[in-house]
Design an enzyme around this catalytic site. Structure first.
Site, PDB file in Angstrom:
ATOM      1  N   LYS A 192      -0.585   2.626  -4.538  1.00 35.36           N
ATOM      2  CA  LYS A 192      -0.532   1.804  -3.311  1.00 35.36           C
ATOM      3  C   LYS A 192       0.798   1.056  -3.213  1.00 35.36           C
ATOM      4  CE  LYS A 192      -5.530   1.032  -3.178  1.00 35.36           C
ATOM      5  NZ  LYS A 192      -5.929   1.625  -4.476  1.00 35.36           N
ATOM      6  N   HIS A 224       3.924  -0.902  -2.272  1.00 34.37           N
ATOM      7  CA  HIS A 224       4.120  -1.875  -1.193  1.00 34.37           C
ATOM      8  C   HIS A 224       5.247  -2.804  -1.625  1.00 34.37           C
ATOM      9  CE1 HIS A 224       2.220  -5.491   1.200  1.00 34.37           C
ATOM     10  NE2 HIS A 224       3.372  -5.086   1.697  1.00 34.37           N
ATOM     11  N   ASP A 271     -11.197   5.683 -13.364  1.00 27.66           N
ATOM     12  CA  ASP A 271     -10.952   4.270 -13.686  1.00 27.66           C
ATOM     13  C   ASP A 271     -11.613   3.899 -15.013  1.00 27.66           C
ATOM     14  OD1 ASP A 271      -9.482   3.850 -11.358  1.00 27.66           O
ATOM     15  OD2 ASP A 271     -11.250   3.342 -10.180  1.00 27.66           O
ATOM     16  N   ILE A 313       9.861  -3.656  -0.633  1.00 27.81           N
ATOM     17  CA  ILE A 313      10.903  -3.418   0.366  1.00 27.81           C
ATOM     18  C   ILE A 313      11.245  -1.922   0.366  1.00 27.81           C
ATOM     19  CG2 ILE A 313      11.824  -5.764   0.254  1.00 27.81           C
ATOM     20  CD1 ILE A 313      14.157  -4.640  -1.415  1.00 27.81           C
ATOM     21  N   ASN A 333      13.840   0.094   0.141  1.00 31.05           N
ATOM     22  CA  ASN A 333      14.661   0.715  -0.897  1.00 31.05           C
ATOM     23  C   ASN A 333      13.911   0.810  -2.216  1.00 31.05           C
ATOM     24  OD1 ASN A 333      17.280   1.657  -2.039  1.00 31.05           O
ATOM     25  ND2 ASN A 333      17.052  -0.232  -3.240  1.00 31.05           N
TER      26      ASN A 333
HETATM   27  O1  C5P Z   1     -15.579   2.864  -8.457  1.00 32.73           O
HETATM   28  P1  C5P Z   1     -15.319   3.130  -6.997  1.00 32.73           P
HETATM   29  O2  C5P Z   1     -16.071   4.339  -6.468  1.00 32.73           O
HETATM   30  O3  C5P Z   1     -15.504   1.891  -6.142  1.00 32.73           O
HETATM   31  O4  C5P Z   1     -13.784   3.538  -6.939  1.00 32.73           O
HETATM   32  C1  C5P Z   1     -13.071   3.660  -5.730  1.00 32.73           C
HETATM   33  C2  C5P Z   1     -11.626   3.909  -6.038  1.00 32.73           C
HETATM   34  O5  C5P Z   1     -10.917   4.058  -4.826  1.00 32.73           O
HETATM   35  C3  C5P Z   1     -10.962   2.805  -6.844  1.00 32.73           C
HETATM   36  O6  C5P Z   1     -10.154   3.436  -7.817  1.00 32.73           O
HETATM   37  C4  C5P Z   1     -10.109   2.056  -5.834  1.00 32.73           C
HETATM   38  O7  C5P Z   1      -8.908   1.609  -6.394  1.00 32.73           O
HETATM   39  C5  C5P Z   1      -9.816   3.135  -4.795  1.00 32.73           C
HETATM   40  N1  C5P Z   1      -9.568   2.650  -3.433  1.00 32.73           N
HETATM   41  C6  C5P Z   1     -10.474   1.887  -2.706  1.00 32.73           C
HETATM   42  N2  C5P Z   1     -10.178   1.456  -1.448  1.00 32.73           N
HETATM   43  C7  C5P Z   1      -9.017   1.805  -0.875  1.00 32.73           C
HETATM   44  C8  C5P Z   1      -8.093   2.589  -1.575  1.00 32.73           C
HETATM   45  C9  C5P Z   1      -8.411   3.020  -2.859  1.00 32.73           C
HETATM   46  O8  C5P Z   1     -11.565   1.615  -3.228  1.00 32.73           O
HETATM   47  N3  C5P Z   1      -8.748   1.447   0.380  1.00 32.73           N
END
Ligand code: C5P
Length: 238
Positions: A65, A67, A14, A69, A71
């Site tokens: 992620k 999310h 990130d 409809i 199709n």
């Molecule tokens: O910086 P950090 O360790 O919090 O990063 C966690 C990563 O996991 C982020 O990129 C976040 O988008 C992702 N993530 C999350 N919770 C979820 C799914 C994905 O924190 N349920």
């Protein structure tokens, strides 16, 4: 320090820019095997950036992620299923038909990419959950979403480390568990439901996802090493 074999750490890449991500990977790519690419870097670099990262020999987890409809999700998946991604995410809130459509698309394209269902974001507290899901507890939603993921044939789920004991009771025991919300030590950020790497592995995480604790560290390799130590302690039963 080269120790990638069987080390189930997924680095959440990130960073602000593609260049920053490349610089980070130049320094640490030999110390891990998995990276997660999210909305920002995907928006900046698209499929060419995913391919470039895979050419480094890294397994890429694309975390969009999805999310929408059914199709729309199925056609969004088509260009992504056969480029060699290790895995990608769909939000289980999209429901049975959306998830089934995704599983069918994967089958039709004979793709080896793992489909992971995001259950409940690790940034939710029970209160913030209740605000947008009145009348349904976070735990109940979690269990139902994990069970649904198993029923429709998803490969795995994404959940908080604190949710792992519940997953064992959900009927989704066979699914791969990818676990973000992992902190080497307590800190103040947007993640609410967190634990340490060692505890997450002990409770049954197959992979952990860690971003800022590595990316923002003065010495990212040192943090990766600490995570590996905790992982090995659990794996070897020390
Ligand atoms: O910086 P950090 O360790 O919090 O990063 C966690 C990563 O996991 C982020 O990129 C976040 O988008 C992702 N993530 C999350 N919770 C979820 C799914 C994905 O924190 N349920």
């Amino acid at each position: 320090m080269i120790f990638t074999e069987d080390f189930p750490l997924i680095l959440a890449l990130d960073t602000s820019t593609l260049e920053e991500a490349e610089g980070l990977l130049d320094n640490i790519e030999n110390s891990l095997s998995y990276v997660k690419i999210g909305h920002r870097l995907y928006a900046l670099g698209g499929i060419p950036f995913l391919e470039k990262t895979m050419k480094r020999g890294l397994n890429v987890f694309l975390d969009l992620k999805l999310h929408d409809i059914p199709n729309t999700v199925s056609i969004a998946l088509e260009p992504l299923m056969n480029i060699g991604l290790w895995s990608l995410t769909l939000h289980t809130a999209g429901g049975r038909e959306m998830l089934e459509g995704a599983v069918q698309t994967k089958g039709r394209l004979r793709s080896g990419t793992l489909l992971l269902g995001v259950t409940v974001l690790t940034s939710h507290s029970p209160e913030s959950w209740e605000e947008v899901n009145p009348g349904c507890s976070l735990q109940r939603s979690l269990v139902e979403r994990a069970r649904l993921s198993a029923e429709v044939g998803m490969d795995g789920i994404v959940c908080s480390p604190l949710d792992l004991p519940l997953i064992n009771l959900s009927g989704a025991e066979g699914l791969i568990r990818v676990v973000p919300g992992v902190r080497i030590q307590e800190g103040k950020d947007d993640q609410k439901r967190v634990t340490t790497p060692g505890k997450a592995f002990l409770d049954g995480a197959d992979y952990i996802v860690v971003g800022r604790p590595i990316i923002k560290a003065p010495d990212p390799l040192l943090v990766i090493q600490k995570i590996r130590e905790q992982y090995l302690e659990v794996r070897d039963g020390i």
